[in-house]
Write an enzyme that holds these catalytic residues in place. Structure first.
Site, short mmCIF file in Angstrom:
data_model
loop_
_atom_site.label_atom_id
_atom_site.label_comp_id
_atom_site.label_asym_id
_atom_site.label_seq_id
_atom_site.Cartn_x
_atom_site.Cartn_y
_atom_site.Cartn_z
N GLN A 124 -94.76 -43.03 47.28
CA GLN A 124 -95.71 -42.45 48.21
C GLN A 124 -96.92 -43.36 48.40
OE1 GLN A 124 -95.39 -39.54 50.07
NE2 GLN A 124 -97.28 -40.19 51.05
N ASP A 183 -87.44 -44.98 53.05
CA ASP A 183 -88.61 -44.99 53.94
C ASP A 183 -88.47 -46.03 55.05
OD1 ASP A 183 -90.55 -43.04 53.55
OD2 ASP A 183 -91.52 -44.08 51.89
N LYS A 242 -91.86 -32.87 50.77
CA LYS A 242 -90.59 -33.61 50.78
C LYS A 242 -89.62 -33.03 49.75
CE LYS A 242 -92.98 -37.72 52.41
NZ LYS A 242 -93.54 -39.05 52.12
C1 BQF Z 1 -97.52 -31.12 60.29
C2 BQF Z 1 -98.63 -39.62 56.06
C3 BQF Z 1 -100.58 -40.91 56.64
C4 BQF Z 1 -100.45 -41.67 55.48
C5 BQF Z 1 -99.40 -41.43 54.62
C6 BQF Z 1 -95.91 -31.93 58.56
C7 BQF Z 1 -96.38 -33.88 57.24
C8 BQF Z 1 -97.62 -33.96 57.85
C9 BQF Z 1 -98.00 -33.07 58.84
C10 BQF Z 1 -95.97 -34.87 56.22
C11 BQF Z 1 -97.67 -38.55 56.29
C12 BQF Z 1 -97.77 -37.65 57.47
C13 BQF Z 1 -96.67 -38.31 55.34
C14 BQF Z 1 -97.13 -32.05 59.19
C15 BQF Z 1 -95.67 -37.19 55.46
C16 BQF Z 1 -96.54 -36.83 57.69
O1 BQF Z 1 -97.04 -29.98 60.33
O2 BQF Z 1 -98.26 -31.53 61.17
C17 BQF Z 1 -95.54 -32.85 57.59
O3 BQF Z 1 -95.55 -34.46 55.17
N1 BQF Z 1 -96.06 -36.24 56.45
C18 BQF Z 1 -96.60 -39.17 54.21
O4 BQF Z 1 -95.75 -39.01 53.36
O5 BQF Z 1 -97.49 -40.16 54.05
C19 BQF Z 1 -98.51 -40.41 54.90
C20 BQF Z 1 -99.68 -39.89 56.93
#
Ligand code: BQF
Length: 293
Positions: free
Chosen positions: A96, A119, A52
């Site tokens: 987060q 968010d 991010k």
């Molecule tokens: C990709 C998330 C579960 C719990 C909390 C690109 C992300 C992930 C995968 C990413 C996620 C999932 C995020 C890919 C943010 C998605 O190329 O497949 C980017 O950064 N995510 C999060 O902040 O918290 C989570 C999933």
């Protein structure tokens, strides 16, 4: 069958945002500023936050990362949120998830000023979303809508089956896809662990949104020929041959299901990529004061 390229779509949207930022600054606006609070050392969370922050740089945003130990008390965390709520230089911020067990996530979410809740998790933003009022849309549902829009996938009148009823994916995407809007008007079925006959529900679907959190749960026999498959799952599974000892798989058995699908999102490189662009879009909205004036 068409594989949806989340990486190239995300990069296209990031260059659009970068352009918008330049316009905004040229018109006298301030540099959009996103802050992120990361508690503890969860490897996936660290990777997400890093991603991010890096994306902020790419589009010309300012970013601030606040890292705290696993042992931070709930009160200390709430005090940090209070400071961010009142810091005029910060347009929006995220905490987060997941948080350590001794911290009440819902209390934390409620303490975030809805104006800065990029968010889109605060009840005020969820309520506004449900009523079609201006709001910060939650990142994953917004990312899914963007995929459907940019790939010209029609939702009106379609049987859409959502699997999983989480607060951040299943529940909000069900609402958005069923509303009377350009990317809505679907006939949405929200399925979950108590659904009586999940397989036959999924078999009827023109569009499947899989947000269950079980690796490769959706098999080819559950999928109608020509269905659109949106795979929200990000599951780490052991893989001796992978450099890190694990690989990422979705909630869909990709190789098997791809053969029957009209469109399918891969994991990685699908929906996950779009969640990050959604966060950037919300931060730009915050800087422009588009939602709350
Ligand atoms: C990709 C998330 C579960 C719990 C909390 C690109 C992300 C992930 C995968 C990413 C996620 C999932 C995020 C890919 C943010 C998605 O190329 O497949 C980017 O950064 N995510 C999060 O902040 O918290 C989570 C999933």
């Amino acid at each position: 069958m068409k594989i949806i390229d989340g990486r190239s779509l995300a990069s296209e949207i990031k260059s659009e945002i970068k352009h918008e930022v330049k316009k905004f600054i040229n018109g006298g606006g301030k540099v959009p500023h996103l802050a992120a609070v990361l508690v503890g050392e969860n490897p996936a969370s660290q990777a997400y936050v890093r991603n991010k922050i890096k994306s902020c740089e790419k589009v010309g945003f300012e970013s601030t990362l606040i890292r705290k130990s696993e042992n931070i008390s709930e009160d200390e965390l709430l005090a940090i949120i209070d400071k961010l709520n009142n810091n005029d230089d910060v347009d929006g911020f995220i905490v987060q998830l997941p948080l350590p067990k001794h911290i009440d996530e819902s209390k934390v979410t409620l303490s975030i000023d809805p104006k800065k809740d990029v968010d889109g998790f605060h009840p005020v933003n969820i309520g506004r979303m449900a009523l079609g009022l201006p709001c910060y849309l939650p990142a994953t549902p917004n990312g899914i809508l963007t995929i459907l829009e940019r790939y010209n996938i029609k939702t009106s009148g379609k049987n859409i089956v959502v699997i999983g009823r989480s607060n951040i994916v299943g529940t909000p995407i069900s609402i958005l896809l069923s509303r009377n809007t350009k990317l809505g008007n679907g006939t949405v079925t929200l399925t979950h662990s108590r659904t009586a006959d999940l397989v036959s529900e999924v078999q009827r679907a023109d569009i499947i949104i899989a947000a269950i959190g079980i690796p490769e749960f959706i098999s080819a026999d559950m999928v109608k020929e020509g269905a659109v498959i949106i795979d929200v799952g990000i599951n780490r599974v052991e893989d001796e041959n992978a450099p890190k000892g694990y690989k990422l798989v979705g909630d869909v058995d990709f190789d098997e299901v791809a053969a029957k699908a009209s469109y399918i999102t891969p994991v990685p490189g699908g929906v996950g990529q779009m969640t990050v662009t959604s966060l950037l879009q919300n931060t730009l909205k915050a800087a422009r004061k588009e939602v709350y004036g």
